[in-house]
Design a protein around this motif. Structure first.
Motif, short mmCIF file in Angstrom:
data_model
loop_
_atom_site.label_atom_id
_atom_site.label_comp_id
_atom_site.label_asym_id
_atom_site.label_seq_id
_atom_site.Cartn_x
_atom_site.Cartn_y
_atom_site.Cartn_z
N THR A 34 0.91 -1.25 0.12
CA THR A 34 -0.14 0.15 0.21
C THR A 34 0.96 1.44 -0.04
O THR A 34 0.42 2.30 -0.69
CB THR A 34 -1.00 0.09 1.18
OG1 THR A 34 -0.35 -0.28 2.46
CG2 THR A 34 -2.14 -1.20 0.98
N ALA A 94 -8.21 5.59 -2.75
CA ALA A 94 -7.11 6.29 -2.69
C ALA A 94 -7.63 7.68 -2.02
O ALA A 94 -8.12 8.44 -2.98
CB ALA A 94 -6.47 6.37 -3.74
N VAL A 133 -3.84 4.87 0.94
CA VAL A 133 -4.64 3.74 0.07
C VAL A 133 -5.18 2.84 1.11
O VAL A 133 -4.55 2.34 2.01
CB VAL A 133 -3.69 3.14 -0.94
CG1 VAL A 133 -4.50 2.00 -1.47
CG2 VAL A 133 -3.03 4.29 -2.06
N ALA A 145 0.65 4.09 -2.86
CA ALA A 145 0.38 5.20 -2.49
C ALA A 145 1.55 6.25 -2.98
O ALA A 145 1.21 7.25 -3.48
CB ALA A 145 0.17 5.58 -0.85
#
Length: 120
Positions: free
Chosen positions: A5, A45, A38, A9
């Motif tokens: 993640t 997001a 995220v 991101a």
């Protein structure tokens, strides 16, 4: 956040920053993507945007971002489609951290000046 993640991101922040630089009107306020968070399933997001300009310009730009979310997502999709199966839904939030930091700095300066002025 997991490593995955965080990487997603970071990629989204980099690409959205480039899109903002090229796609947003130059005559408006200055907008910067400060952070992207995220969700664990990579479905959403949350994009935090710092805007330098008047209150009216900020409101106008945030309204623009909310109404043009699908178009921005489509542009983002064209740039990173080889790296994702599904592009996350975008949610835009105004980041006022810079303003808050300036306000705190001004308060600290006024506190520091206070005792110094009394000694004179």
């Amino acid at each position: 956040m997991s490593i995955r993640t965080e990487k997603v991101a970071s990629l989204l922040q980099r690409e959205l920053s480039a899109i903002f630089e090229k796609e947003l009107p130059r005559s408006g306020p200055l907008a910067t993507v400060t952070e992207v968070k995220v969700t664990a399933d990579l479905g959403i997001a949350r994009v935090y945007v710092s805007i330098i300009g008047s209150e009216a310009q900020r409101a106008e730009l945030m309204e623009f971002l909310h109404t043009e979310t699908k178009a921005l997502r489509k542009i983002l999709s064209s740039k990173i489609r080889n790296q994702f199966r599904r592009i996350p839904e975008l949610e835009f939030y105004e980041d006022r951290l810079f303003e808050q930091a300036n306000r705190i700095e001004e308060l600290l300066k006024s506190v520091r000046r206070g005792p110094a002025e009394e000694q004179l």
